[in-house]
Design a protein around this motif. Sequence first.
Motif, short mmCIF file in Angstrom:
data_model
loop_
_atom_site.label_atom_id
_atom_site.label_comp_id
_atom_site.label_asym_id
_atom_site.label_seq_id
_atom_site.Cartn_x
_atom_site.Cartn_y
_atom_site.Cartn_z
N LYS A 169 0.83 -1.19 0.00
CA LYS A 169 0.00 0.00 0.00
C LYS A 169 0.88 1.26 0.00
CE LYS A 169 -3.49 -2.73 0.27
NZ LYS A 169 -4.26 -3.02 -0.98
N PRO A 170 0.55 2.24 -0.84
CA PRO A 170 1.36 3.47 -0.89
C PRO A 170 1.27 4.25 0.42
CG PRO A 170 -0.66 3.73 -2.16
CD PRO A 170 -0.59 2.28 -1.76
N PHE A 171 2.37 4.91 0.79
CA PHE A 171 2.39 5.68 2.03
C PHE A 171 3.06 7.04 1.89
CE2 PHE A 171 6.22 3.08 2.06
CZ PHE A 171 7.21 3.98 2.41
N LEU A 172 3.69 7.29 0.74
CA LEU A 172 4.38 8.56 0.58
C LEU A 172 3.40 9.70 0.32
CD1 LEU A 172 7.37 7.46 -1.70
CD2 LEU A 172 7.45 8.00 0.75
N PRO A 173 3.65 10.89 0.89
CA PRO A 173 2.77 12.04 0.65
C PRO A 173 2.93 12.56 -0.77
CG PRO A 173 4.68 12.74 1.90
CD PRO A 173 4.76 11.24 1.80
N LYS A 174 1.95 13.32 -1.24
CA LYS A 174 1.98 13.83 -2.60
C LYS A 174 3.04 14.92 -2.79
CE LYS A 174 -2.85 12.79 -3.70
NZ LYS A 174 -4.16 13.37 -4.11
N GLU A 175 3.36 15.65 -1.72
CA GLU A 175 4.30 16.75 -1.81
C GLU A 175 5.47 16.54 -0.86
OE1 GLU A 175 3.90 19.15 -3.98
OE2 GLU A 175 1.86 18.63 -4.63
N ILE A 176 6.62 17.08 -1.23
CA ILE A 176 7.77 17.05 -0.34
C ILE A 176 7.92 18.41 0.33
CG2 ILE A 176 9.40 17.65 -2.20
CD1 ILE A 176 11.44 15.76 -0.79
N HIS A 177 8.26 18.41 1.61
CA HIS A 177 8.38 19.63 2.41
C HIS A 177 9.84 20.05 2.46
CE1 HIS A 177 7.41 22.45 5.65
NE2 HIS A 177 8.49 22.00 6.29
N PHE A 178 10.09 21.36 2.42
CA PHE A 178 11.45 21.89 2.46
C PHE A 178 11.70 22.59 3.80
CE2 PHE A 178 10.36 21.51 -1.96
CZ PHE A 178 11.52 21.01 -2.54
N VAL A 179 12.86 22.30 4.40
CA VAL A 179 13.22 22.95 5.65
C VAL A 179 14.74 23.10 5.70
CG1 VAL A 179 13.37 20.77 6.95
CG2 VAL A 179 12.94 22.92 8.17
N HIS A 180 15.21 24.24 6.19
CA HIS A 180 16.64 24.44 6.34
C HIS A 180 17.11 23.83 7.65
CE1 HIS A 180 20.55 26.44 6.66
NE2 HIS A 180 20.47 26.62 5.36
N SER A 181 18.32 23.32 7.67
CA SER A 181 18.84 22.68 8.88
C SER A 181 18.89 23.64 10.07
CB SER A 181 20.24 22.11 8.61
OG SER A 181 21.11 23.10 8.11
N GLU A 182 19.08 24.94 9.81
CA GLU A 182 19.07 25.93 10.89
C GLU A 182 17.67 26.09 11.48
OE1 GLU A 182 20.28 28.31 13.72
OE2 GLU A 182 21.75 27.63 12.25
N ASP A 183 16.66 26.11 10.64
CA ASP A 183 15.27 26.17 11.12
C ASP A 183 14.91 24.90 11.88
OD1 ASP A 183 14.84 28.69 10.02
OD2 ASP A 183 14.29 27.83 8.07
N LEU A 184 15.44 23.78 11.41
CA LEU A 184 15.19 22.50 12.08
C LEU A 184 15.77 22.53 13.49
CD1 LEU A 184 13.77 19.89 11.27
CD2 LEU A 184 15.97 19.01 10.50
N LEU A 185 16.95 23.12 13.64
CA LEU A 185 17.56 23.26 14.96
C LEU A 185 16.69 24.13 15.87
CD1 LEU A 185 19.91 23.07 17.00
CD2 LEU A 185 21.00 24.98 15.78
N ARG A 186 16.15 25.20 15.32
CA ARG A 186 15.30 26.09 16.13
C ARG A 186 13.99 25.41 16.52
NH1 ARG A 186 16.39 31.28 12.21
NH2 ARG A 186 18.48 31.78 12.99
N MET A 187 13.49 24.56 15.64
CA MET A 187 12.25 23.84 15.93
C MET A 187 12.44 22.80 17.03
SD MET A 187 11.00 23.28 11.99
CE MET A 187 9.64 22.20 12.39
N TYR A 188 13.59 22.13 17.01
CA TYR A 188 13.85 21.04 17.95
C TYR A 188 15.22 21.23 18.60
CZ TYR A 188 10.20 19.01 14.96
OH TYR A 188 9.04 18.80 14.23
N PRO A 189 15.39 22.28 19.41
CA PRO A 189 16.72 22.60 19.95
C PRO A 189 17.30 21.56 20.89
CG PRO A 189 15.03 23.91 21.02
CD PRO A 189 14.35 23.21 19.88
N ASP A 190 16.45 20.73 21.48
CA ASP A 190 16.92 19.76 22.45
C ASP A 190 17.17 18.38 21.85
OD1 ASP A 190 16.71 21.67 24.49
OD2 ASP A 190 14.59 21.20 24.80
#
Length: 345
Positions: A169-190
Amino acid sequence: MSKLIEPIGYQTLLDRNQTEQGIKKIKDFFQQNLSTELRLHRVTAPLFVMKGLGINDDLNGVERPVSFPIKDLGDAKAEVVHSLAKWKRLTLAEYDVKPGYGIYTDMNAIRADEELDNLHSLYVDQWDWEAVITREDRNLAFLEDVVRRIYAAILRTEYLTCETYPILKPFLPKEIHFVHSEDLLRMYPDLSPKEREDAICKKYGAVFVEGIGGKLSNGKKHDGRAPDYDDWSTVAENGKKGLNGDILIWYPVLGRSFELSSMGIRVDKESLLRQLEIEEKQDREKLYFHKQLLEDKLPLSIGGGIGQSRLCMVMLHKAHIGEIQASIWPEDMRMECARLGMPLI
């Protein structure tokens, strides 16, 4: 063994014969789609290159290449490739490929320092691709457009596989999301970089993490990158650094993020010199590949690698890459995998 993920209640959905047939179908279909999407033609690639020319991929800079002496060359040493990141760019110049077009090839490598687990093997097989671009293409919008086209080819491959084997059964979403590694750090700093990737992939299903190789605001890198192929130190139009990244998905079979591709816009002369200085690798300027680039003999390009066994693993819902490819595994891992219902080839 400590790194082996043991999926709860795992059961392979395809037998050995179906799996082998599926591998061929997936590889044939995906590479044709990739070629069409990015206007690439296939070329033949080397298994090894001469040591000391700067052509081999240095990966994170710590992995030791497998090397051997060549009798007819006075025991000069050759190295089994880690990937073909630099070789492809030399080939673009040799074939005089024009902007908007490129090449792809089947890359086979041995990575003796790999820590073996569900996703990592001593044997690496991937589609290595590289395309010529213009100076105006060296921007984040162009990079993201290429990522979307690659992801579209992945989605079509998933559709074909699930049509061929309805139990999948397919499970991949229709779109891919873009995020910068710096923003990722700010989102999950711990969280650690790997935990951040897990969190963002679980949220969106498919993600392209941008800007990998340079230090973030916490003084640490999201992940390592060699200084002489991807451009990770350029400040793009959004104020963030880096014109490269990884295509990651959330893989429900293992309950974790899963890297399918590493790619990026390649260094130009200025970013090469800057990154060599950052990494204190200025001695590489004297090597063959680097001299070709610094003397403006190589085209500007974008490129990357897409794991063949990894893509097949995802498409066929397998829990261990050893269910897709033949390699060497610790005997205790083989026994444990057999017990868990994922027998290794």
